[in-house]
Design an enzyme around this catalytic site. Sequence first.
Site: not given
Ligand code: IVH
Length: 669
Positions: A34, A38, A83-84, A114, A116, A118, A177, A229, A317, A411, A414, A429, A434
Amino acid sequence: MDKNVAWKRIPELRNILEYHNKRYYQQDDPEISDIEYDRLIRELQDLENQYPDDDLASSPTSRVGAAPLAKFASVTHPSTMLSLANAFSPEEIIDFDNRIKRLAKVDCVDYIAEPKLDGLAVNLIYEKGIFIRGATRGDGITGEDVTSNLKTISSLPLKMRQDSGKAIPSFIEIRGEVYMESKPFKKMNSRRVEEGEEPFANPRNAAAGSLRQLDPKITSRRPLNIFLYNVGEVKGIRLSSHWEVLQALKSWGFPVNPLIEQAKDIQGGIFYFEKIGKQREALPYEIDGVVLKVNDLALQAGLGAVSRNPRWALACKFPATQETTIVKDIIVQVGRTGALTPVAIMEPVNVGGVVVSRATLHNEDEIIKKDIRIGDTVIIQRAGDVIPEVVKVIAAKRTGTEKEFKMPTKCPECDSEIVRLEGEVAHRCVNMSCPAQLKEHIRHFASRGALDIEGLGEKVSAQLFDAGLIQDPSDLYFLNKDQLLALDRHGEKSAQNLIDSIKSSKTPLLDKFIFALGIRNVGERTAKLLATRFGSMENLINARIEDLTTINEIGPEIAQNIVQFFHEPKNKAIMAKFSKAGVEPQKKAATANELLQGKSFVFTGTLANMPRNTAKEIVESLGGSIHSSTTSKTTYVVAGSDPGSKLDKARLLGIKILSEEEFLKLIDR
Ligand code: IVH
């Protein structure tokens, strides 16, 4: 150092440092100490100070250099982050495919499959190949500017690589992500415990917490990773399939998940879902499903979106994670509107990486329906982000000592009477003053989606209330520092910070302020609609029921709540105090009239939420223009119901088509 020597040494040092970054962060196999690292950083920093050049923004020094922020700036994404929609079974995956085939009038659709991950979704902006800004997804329209923190992720290129691959676009939004691998997560957590810090509940929280904290130096010590992605707005190059997007991202040097595959039809997608499901436990990071995306980008554009979800992608999912535990007690919480929520207090148990000890039981009917008793052994489930819930009781484990739950008649906060109004599931309530309701009211006012007053969470709201300093949110604006200093846990600095953040909340956006008032049934969306229609607090306060119900999504019940709210003498007094304190809600952010600058719109079909004239006025007020026919210069075609030939022409020309929902999102309604 002489200028010529420096100009050779600077790029060399950048190279060396990027190399060591990779060894340290990506390969977990550092070659130098390190201290040595630095020393190199400092040498480069010194040279860059003397001889700044055009590549400063993408230099390794910019990954470590930024100073802590006081607050994240909020930024509007150039194009909305959708979102999905979720599917939980192969049947639902097939429904998704059938819908696309029907809409697109084709026999077979090819997909990209792909994992997904988390983690936390982010949007990155690169201009001429240089990383300019990165933001969290936020509500999909605006997010938080976390550029400095993102720069600390060593696998993220600060400058796009131009190899033999795709040309560098003049502008591009890249989505991905941010996540943390399981092993480094565990290592980091045990170090935290050793150092007396709270461990993170799971890698997702750790990733989100690390990216959304204000000191980039802290973020740089967290083992964050990123996979990219998707792309949003792109200028200067043409991309025709999602597969091509992924290949381009790779050629530019972005980490792309190597498990992504092409699926030539939906059967291929389902096969992938099952295959990845089996690999899930063995992967170095957590995933909660797979994502299927239509490969053809023109087809994606033609399919558009329903509400927040594109029709061209689906999150498949994996089954929710379930565990067994014991209900130790059932307590009752009083919310802002006085509603009583029974909550199960359980023996803590780890459900898919998160320690769970509470689950909402929603209301009395739910408890009766599931026959949940204190002492019962229950199966609980957690799916993604949702609040854990009790799936069912294991009746065979009953010993006869279990106790039935009774909704209190008074309640718990209160001691006032509890009633259950006709047609409602909730017990409430009746006492408007309250303390639980009032405290919750203040907390709501200061919360994120509302006025977002930093430092004013649940604990501090309650503390100020209990000390008699505030009765309602308007009292916040009359607090002074000495009053705060007299309280426990408030030092000079935190007191000043709180006073400052209260002060800086005096010019909130109108919709946020309306939401913050906590009018029954007026959520964020309704607040936005009200702000758009009425334009000022004064107009809203004077609105009659018949004015309110002209808004499509507002019926007599909500209208009644709103009118009643502003008629209530207590609320009138609160509104007067806000004015006296100089709280002035603003119609729109200062930059809003540039939001649609240079964008041209064509409308086709009927809009459900507003007359076309209103839509026109809004677009123009935001700097956009309206045209009657689609040409290659059109930016967006907004398609309502029963669209005409303008839509076909848009498809032909490859113009971006917006559904009504997407349009509303775009104009921030
Ligand atoms: S595509 C319209 N691809 O899932 C397309 N999302 O439920 C939007 N996520 O907000 C996203 N892996 O945070 C896409 N291979 C992937 C993903 C992915 C994880 C998440 C992402 C998104 C959420 C939607």
